[in-house]
Design an enzyme around this catalytic site. Structure first.
Site, PDB file in Angstrom:
ATOM      1  N   LYS A  91      -7.214   6.923  10.064  1.00 58.76           N
ATOM      2  CA  LYS A  91      -8.646   6.774  10.404  1.00 58.76           C
ATOM      3  C   LYS A  91      -8.723   6.710  11.913  1.00 58.76           C
ATOM      4  O   LYS A  91      -8.738   5.625  12.496  1.00 58.76           O
ATOM      5  CB  LYS A  91      -9.178   5.442   9.851  1.00 58.76           C
ATOM      6  N   ASP A 136      -5.392   2.217  10.612  1.00 57.38           N
ATOM      7  CA  ASP A 136      -6.816   1.886  10.752  1.00 57.38           C
ATOM      8  C   ASP A 136      -7.039   1.320  12.152  1.00 57.38           C
ATOM      9  O   ASP A 136      -7.169   2.074  13.109  1.00 57.38           O
ATOM     10  CB  ASP A 136      -7.174   0.898   9.633  1.00 57.38           C
ATOM     11  N   GLY A 139       0.763  -1.242   0.000  1.00 60.05           N
ATOM     12  CA  GLY A 139       0.000   0.000   0.000  1.00 60.05           C
ATOM     13  C   GLY A 139       0.790   1.287   0.000  1.00 60.05           C
ATOM     14  O   GLY A 139       0.353   2.295  -0.536  1.00 60.05           O
ATOM     15  N   ASP A 175      -5.746  -0.317  -2.031  1.00 55.93           N
ATOM     16  CA  ASP A 175      -6.521  -1.207  -2.891  1.00 55.93           C
ATOM     17  C   ASP A 175      -7.855  -1.616  -2.285  1.00 55.93           C
ATOM     18  O   ASP A 175      -8.062  -1.543  -1.076  1.00 55.93           O
ATOM     19  CB  ASP A 175      -5.734  -2.500  -3.139  1.00 55.93           C
TER      20      ASP A 175
HETATM   21  P1  IMP Z   1      -4.664  -1.825  10.485  1.00 57.36           P
HETATM   22  O1  IMP Z   1      -3.733  -2.947  10.812  1.00 57.36           O
HETATM   23  O2  IMP Z   1      -6.084  -2.184  10.769  1.00 57.36           O
HETATM   24  O3  IMP Z   1      -4.263  -0.493  11.064  1.00 57.36           O
HETATM   25  O4  IMP Z   1      -4.751  -1.722   8.925  1.00 57.36           O
HETATM   26  C1  IMP Z   1      -3.793  -1.245   8.130  1.00 57.36           C
HETATM   27  C2  IMP Z   1      -3.936  -1.861   6.762  1.00 57.36           C
HETATM   28  O5  IMP Z   1      -5.299  -2.111   6.400  1.00 57.36           O
HETATM   29  C3  IMP Z   1      -3.426  -0.909   5.735  1.00 57.36           C
HETATM   30  O6  IMP Z   1      -2.076  -1.111   5.478  1.00 57.36           O
HETATM   31  C4  IMP Z   1      -4.280  -1.182   4.523  1.00 57.36           C
HETATM   32  O7  IMP Z   1      -3.677  -2.157   3.705  1.00 57.36           O
HETATM   33  C5  IMP Z   1      -5.565  -1.736   5.061  1.00 57.36           C
HETATM   34  N1  IMP Z   1      -6.669  -0.728   5.046  1.00 57.36           N
HETATM   35  C6  IMP Z   1      -7.254  -0.154   6.133  1.00 57.36           C
HETATM   36  N2  IMP Z   1      -8.213   0.717   5.757  1.00 57.36           N
HETATM   37  C7  IMP Z   1      -8.226   0.697   4.406  1.00 57.36           C
HETATM   38  C8  IMP Z   1      -8.993   1.431   3.414  1.00 57.36           C
HETATM   39  O8  IMP Z   1      -9.859   2.270   3.691  1.00 57.36           O
HETATM   40  N3  IMP Z   1      -8.700   1.145   2.112  1.00 57.36           N
HETATM   41  C9  IMP Z   1      -7.751   0.241   1.735  1.00 57.36           C
HETATM   42  N4  IMP Z   1      -7.002  -0.451   2.626  1.00 57.36           N
HETATM   43  C10 IMP Z   1      -7.239  -0.217   3.955  1.00 57.36           C
HETATM   44 MG    MG Z   2      -4.401  -3.537   1.574  1.00 59.90          MG
END
Ligand code: IMP
Ligand code: MG
Length: 173
Positions: free
Chosen positions: A130, A102, A43, A158
């Site tokens: 977020k 996220d 990403g 993506d």
């Molecule tokens: P976390 O581990 O939940 O903080 O998520 C991080 C990963 O989730 C990022 O590196 C993204 O690949 C994916 N991700 C989280 N939100 C989105 C979004 O809105 N669009 C696309 N990918 C997302």
């Molecule tokens: Mg992803």
């Protein structure tokens, strides 16, 4: 699909963030060592490429791979770290660059893995934050844009491996 930030809005923010990072690591201009910028694939590849070109101080580049989403729009809850950087981070000033913060799981895992290798400092830089979506506490040191809890694509991000090549950021409707 609705455009959230277009190319010029993104470029302006990335430029600001790059200048801020360069200012924070200005010491590197006067010595032989370099800041180590580690991008999280896939990403972060677009953001990383634009960002490092706005950091006017010596940098080395590395990548690691993390996966948490699969083909769903919600986080799977498990994070696979598929590769760690092939260079030694011990004693280095490291910035991890990620597309989006996220739930916080991915960056928490990555930072835990990297801390074991004793970097001199470890900071995180995300294109998107977020804030309301956090399952684990995590604050990034550098943030380009804070967004609502909506699923976004483009500029490296993506949905099921598609849309990474969009030059703007869009909300999936
Ligand atoms: P976390 O581990 O939940 O903080 O998520 C991080 C990963 O989730 C990022 O590196 C993204 O690949 C994916 N991700 C989280 N939100 C989105 C979004 O809105 N669009 C696309 N990918 C997302
Ligand atoms: Mg992803």
């Amino acid at each position: 699909m609705k455009i959230l930030y277009n190319e010029s809005a993104i470029a302006a923010e990335v430029k600001k963030l790059g200048s801020k990072i360069a200012a924070d690591y200005a010491d590197y201009k006067d010595n032989d060592s370099a800041l180590l910028v580690i991008g999280v694939l896939k990403g972060a590849f677009v953001f990383m490429a634009d960002l490092v070109r706005e950091i006017d101080t010596p940098c080395e580049i590395a990548f690691m791979t993390a996966r948490s989403y699969g083909s769903e729009m919600v986080s799977s809850g498990t994070v696979e770290i598929a590769e760690s950087p092939d260079i030694d981070i011990t004693g280095r000033d490291v910035i991890v660059v990620e597309d989006i913060l996220d739930t916080g799981r991915t960056l928490n895992r990555i930072c835990a893995v990297l801390r074991l290798k004793n970097p001199r400092s470890l900071k995180t830089c995300v294109f998107l934050d977020k804030k309301v979506a956090r399952a684990e506490a995590f604050d990034a040191d550098y943030v380009c844009f804070s967004i609502e809890d909506e699923f976004v694509v483009g500029y490296g991000l993506d949905y099921d491996e598609k849309y990474r090549n969009l030059p703007y950021l869009a909300v999936v409707t």
